[in-house]
Structures are given as structure tokens and as C-alpha cells.
Scaffold this motif. Sequence first.
Motif, PDB file in Angstrom:
ATOM      1  N   UNK A   4      -2.546   1.348   2.018  1.00  0.00           N
ATOM      2  CA  UNK A   4      -1.651   2.374   1.454  1.00  0.00           C
ATOM      3  C   UNK A   4      -1.292   1.991   0.016  1.00  0.00           C
ATOM      4  N   UNK A   5      -1.177   0.680  -0.218  1.00  0.00           N
ATOM      5  CA  UNK A   5      -0.757   0.216  -1.546  1.00  0.00           C
ATOM      6  C   UNK A   5      -1.909   0.119  -2.541  1.00  0.00           C
ATOM      7  N   UNK A   6      -3.142   0.044  -2.049  1.00  0.00           N
ATOM      8  CA  UNK A   6      -4.273  -0.025  -2.979  1.00  0.00           C
ATOM      9  C   UNK A   6      -4.804   1.367  -3.309  1.00  0.00           C
ATOM     10  N   UNK A   7      -4.573   2.319  -2.422  1.00  0.00           N
ATOM     11  CA  UNK A   7      -5.122   3.670  -2.604  1.00  0.00           C
ATOM     12  C   UNK A   7      -4.757   4.314  -3.951  1.00  0.00           C
ATOM     13  N   UNK A   8      -3.495   4.210  -4.421  1.00  0.00           N
ATOM     14  CA  UNK A   8      -3.168   4.892  -5.678  1.00  0.00           C
ATOM     15  C   UNK A   8      -3.970   4.369  -6.867  1.00  0.00           C
ATOM     16  N   UNK A   9      -4.419   3.127  -6.820  1.00  0.00           N
ATOM     17  CA  UNK A   9      -5.218   2.604  -7.932  1.00  0.00           C
ATOM     18  C   UNK A   9      -6.699   2.892  -7.742  1.00  0.00           C
ATOM     19  N   UNK A  10      -7.145   2.899  -6.490  1.00  0.00           N
ATOM     20  CA  UNK A  10      -8.570   3.088  -6.218  1.00  0.00           C
ATOM     21  C   UNK A  10      -9.003   4.544  -6.273  1.00  0.00           C
ATOM     22  N   UNK A  11      -8.107   5.414  -5.777  1.00  0.00           N
ATOM     23  CA  UNK A  11      -8.448   6.842  -5.692  1.00  0.00           C
ATOM     24  C   UNK A  11      -7.690   7.573  -6.789  1.00  0.00           C
ATOM     25  N   UNK A  12      -8.398   7.874  -7.890  1.00  0.00           N
ATOM     26  CA  UNK A  12      -7.697   8.505  -9.016  1.00  0.00           C
ATOM     27  C   UNK A  12      -7.305   9.941  -8.701  1.00  0.00           C
ATOM     28  N   UNK A  13      -7.994  10.545  -7.706  1.00  0.00           N
ATOM     29  CA  UNK A  13      -7.650  11.930  -7.338  1.00  0.00           C
ATOM     30  C   UNK A  13      -6.922  11.992  -5.998  1.00  0.00           C
ATOM     31  N   UNK A  14      -6.174  10.980  -5.698  1.00  0.00           N
ATOM     32  CA  UNK A  14      -5.451  10.966  -4.421  1.00  0.00           C
ATOM     33  C   UNK A  14      -4.529  12.194  -4.341  1.00  0.00           C
ATOM     34  N   UNK A  15      -4.631  12.977  -3.260  1.00  0.00           N
ATOM     35  CA  UNK A  15      -3.857  14.230  -3.228  1.00  0.00           C
ATOM     36  C   UNK A  15      -2.385  14.033  -2.843  1.00  0.00           C
ATOM     37  N   UNK A  16      -1.896  12.832  -2.922  1.00  0.00           N
ATOM     38  CA  UNK A  16      -0.463  12.579  -2.677  1.00  0.00           C
ATOM     39  C   UNK A  16      -0.062  11.351  -3.477  1.00  0.00           C
ATOM     40  N   UNK A  17       1.236  11.190  -3.645  1.00  0.00           N
ATOM     41  CA  UNK A  17       1.758  10.054  -4.391  1.00  0.00           C
ATOM     42  C   UNK A  17       2.425   9.110  -3.387  1.00  0.00           C
ATOM     43  N   UNK A  18       1.817   7.938  -3.211  1.00  0.00           N
ATOM     44  CA  UNK A  18       2.284   7.016  -2.171  1.00  0.00           C
ATOM     45  C   UNK A  18       3.788   6.747  -2.281  1.00  0.00           C
ATOM     46  N   UNK A  19       4.281   6.604  -3.509  1.00  0.00           N
ATOM     47  CA  UNK A  19       5.691   6.242  -3.680  1.00  0.00           C
ATOM     48  C   UNK A  19       6.626   7.445  -3.584  1.00  0.00           C
ATOM     49  N   UNK A  20       6.068   8.658  -3.792  1.00  0.00           N
ATOM     50  CA  UNK A  20       6.950   9.828  -3.756  1.00  0.00           C
ATOM     51  C   UNK A  20       6.764  10.695  -2.512  1.00  0.00           C
ATOM     52  N   UNK A  21       5.593  10.622  -1.894  1.00  0.00           N
ATOM     53  CA  UNK A  21       5.310  11.546  -0.787  1.00  0.00           C
ATOM     54  C   UNK A  21       5.801  11.029   0.569  1.00  0.00           C
ATOM     55  N   UNK A  22       6.129   9.735   0.614  1.00  0.00           N
ATOM     56  CA  UNK A  22       6.539   9.162   1.902  1.00  0.00           C
ATOM     57  C   UNK A  22       7.922   8.531   1.825  1.00  0.00           C
ATOM     58  N   UNK A  23       8.605   8.529   2.956  1.00  0.00           N
ATOM     59  CA  UNK A  23       9.753   7.648   3.150  1.00  0.00           C
ATOM     60  C   UNK A  23       9.284   6.531   4.083  1.00  0.00           C
ATOM     61  N   UNK A  24       9.783   5.338   3.858  1.00  0.00           N
ATOM     62  CA  UNK A  24       9.377   4.198   4.682  1.00  0.00           C
ATOM     63  C   UNK A  24      10.311   4.073   5.892  1.00  0.00           C
ATOM     64  N   UNK A  25       9.750   3.586   6.983  1.00  0.00           N
ATOM     65  CA  UNK A  25      10.526   3.424   8.233  1.00  0.00           C
ATOM     66  C   UNK A  25      10.740   1.940   8.538  1.00  0.00           C
ATOM     67  N   UNK A  26       9.707   1.135   8.292  1.00  0.00           N
ATOM     68  CA  UNK A  26       9.851  -0.297   8.557  1.00  0.00           C
ATOM     69  C   UNK A  26       8.498  -0.971   8.654  1.00  0.00           C
ATOM     70  N   UNK A  27       8.487  -2.266   8.393  1.00  0.00           N
ATOM     71  CA  UNK A  27       7.267  -3.056   8.525  1.00  0.00           C
ATOM     72  C   UNK A  27       7.047  -3.394   9.995  1.00  0.00           C
ATOM     73  N   UNK A  28       5.796  -3.577  10.364  1.00  0.00           N
ATOM     74  CA  UNK A  28       5.456  -3.706  11.784  1.00  0.00           C
ATOM     75  C   UNK A  28       4.937  -5.103  12.140  1.00  0.00           C
ATOM     76  N   UNK A  29       3.845  -5.488  11.489  1.00  0.00           N
ATOM     77  CA  UNK A  29       3.250  -6.785  11.835  1.00  0.00           C
ATOM     78  C   UNK A  29       2.296  -7.236  10.734  1.00  0.00           C
ATOM     79  N   UNK A  30       2.336  -8.519  10.378  1.00  0.00           N
ATOM     80  CA  UNK A  30       1.374  -9.052   9.418  1.00  0.00           C
ATOM     81  C   UNK A  30       0.181  -9.641  10.176  1.00  0.00           C
ATOM     82  N   UNK A  31      -0.943  -8.966  10.153  1.00  0.00           N
ATOM     83  CA  UNK A  31      -2.059  -9.349  11.028  1.00  0.00           C
ATOM     84  C   UNK A  31      -3.080 -10.206  10.268  1.00  0.00           C
ATOM     85  N   UNK A  32      -3.442 -11.355  10.834  1.00  0.00           N
ATOM     86  CA  UNK A  32      -4.491 -12.177  10.214  1.00  0.00           C
ATOM     87  C   UNK A  32      -5.848 -11.489  10.334  1.00  0.00           C
TER      88      UNK A  32
END
Length: 333
Positions: free
Chosen positions: A104-132
Motif C-alpha cells: 500500500x505504501x509503495x504503490x503511490x510511487x510505483x503507479x503514477x496513474x494510481x486511481x486513488x490517493x493512499x493518504x487521502x482515500x483511506x482511513x486507517x483502522x490498525x496494524x495487524x501483524x509483521x510477517x517474516x
Amino acid sequence: MNIRSIATRLAGGLAAVLLSLPVSLPGAQAQGRFPDRTITIIVPFAAGGPTDVVARQLGEAMGRDLGVSVVSENVTGAGGTIGGQRVAQARSDGYTLLLGNIGVATAPSLYRNLPYDVLKSFDTVGLITPVPMTLVARPNIPAANLPELVAWLKRPGAEVNIGHAGLGSASHLCATLLRSLLQTPMTPIAFRGTAPIMTELMAGRLDLTCDQTTNTVPYIQDNRVRAFATTTDQRLAALPNLPTAAEGGLPGLTVTVWHGFYVPAGTPRPVIDRLSQALRTALADEKVVTRFAELATTPEPADRATPEAHRALLEAEVARWRPIIQSAGEYAD
Ligand code: ASP
């Protein structure tokens, strides 16, 4: 009774009637009795894969706490951004969640035509798990350990392919890191998730992938794929015989995949708080804790499974990845 007191009584009666009617304004309804129907978690990768496994575990536990069904729907493609778009465009009522990983955090830099703004289009709920993650290969690969694998990958004229779940996905980031550490060409092949990659590895049609333990542990334990390293500093209790990448001579191959729940921006705060509370309850659920441990991961602690902690990490990660991706000059579109 004078006209005035009749009017007052009527008004009072009307107010009582209004109070007893279900509130029908969408926002108010969500706040008044949320949730009252099925909640859908959009998993932006293939069914049966590592993100899907996390969603199903949590969905069940959150459903118990919320008193409604929480189901998963796989909306795949473009490194998870098709699923992201679905949630960005959903109603802001708390009934559609995105389970997103680091991608989710790399998409705004990789996809120049991303049809949403990661920081503006979503509200965050909480972190879940850091998976190895784990570096795994087809079972008949001619290498028994990481140094042998590296030699095989770097041999003159080698033609090696490495599967990933789309540009910007965790497996793509890990594969890119591996290629840059080894300075050796490999052909990346994109799939809609890493579940189908396991099928290809087992059939010997694909050489390599780097994937989260929430997918790979059962395959590794059953020797259905060959594992070479974990991407963690310490060995994993669920896979005690598997060396870390550093032990195998590749100390730079360290990746942990953070995951979080998102709702469309504008979701009422009491609804977000209720979902976040259910997330924390689910993360403390004995069944979830046990299954996560079997899959070599851990639930985020309660103080990270919050909208604020998640938001802070998301903003930091978007800022961290932007210059890395820009200097690599590789875009998805
Ligand atoms: N492991 C995938 C990734 O690379 C996601 C998935 O298939 O769930 O992000």
C-alpha cells in the motif's frame, strides 16, 4: 388543555415516535447500531495466499466480537491496487475493509496513474501483524543451502525466473532486493498472488520466490518447496532448522511485511473505533495467537493496532519508499 399544551404534547409524542424509529441516515445509522450486517474484507491477492490466510483468521475472530459475519473477497491484480481501488471507491460505512500489506505504501510511487490517493482515500483502522518472509524454490533445484543457491543463480549463462505477486507487492520488493544484492539478472514473473506461485514451484515450472511465512510454512514443513532462508535477524520458532539470510551469507536480505486494515476515507469515527476494537480483540484471541505462531508470525500489540499508530507508519513508509523507487526509475505504468 390549551392549544399551547396540546402542541407541546404533540411535539413530545412526535419526538418519542421519532426516537423509536430506526435512524435511516446512512452516517447516523452506521453510528447508531454498527454493525448490523455482513462486513467484507477485500483481500487484494489470490485466495489461499498469505494475505488471504491472515484475513480469514481475523475475519472469524472479529466476527465473533462484532456479532456479524466478516467474510473475505479476493479482488486481485496490479500488485494489490485493483483491490485498493475497490475499497477507495466503496461507501464510507465500515462494511468494506481493505487488508493491505507494505505494498500500500509503495504503490503511490510505483503507479503514477494510481486511481486513488493512499493518504487521502483511506482511513486507517490498525496494524495487524509483521510477517517474516522466506526464500523458497522448486523442490528439485540443484542447491542444498543458500551459498549453493547463490552460486547456482550467479553461474555464467544462468536463466532463472522468480515469481512475485505484482509490482509493489511484498514478494516483488523482496525479489528486487535479492536481485540487487546478488547483482545478477533474473526474470521476474507476475502472478495475482503468491498462492498460485506455490503451485508453479511444486510443479517445477518456476525457480524461486520470496514469500510471507503465512503462506510458506506448511509447504516448507512438508518439503513441497525447498526453503533457503528467512528474511529475519533471528531464526523462526516454527522453522527452527531454516537459517537466516545472514547466516547463509546474505545479511542484506531482511524484510518484514507489515499489514493493516483500511476503510474508505470519511468513515464515521465511532465506526472506525468499533472496528479497531474488534481488531484488538481478535489479535488477542487464543486461536489467532496460536495459528499465527504456527505460521511464524505474531499479532501486533494493542498499542499498534490503532488508527493513529497505523497512520503514522503508513505516512513514514510512503515517504521512505518514494526516493528509493524514484531513484530506481522503474514504474509500473
Ligand atoms: N505475498 C503476496 C505479496 O507479495 C501477497 C499475497 O499473495 O497474498 O504481497
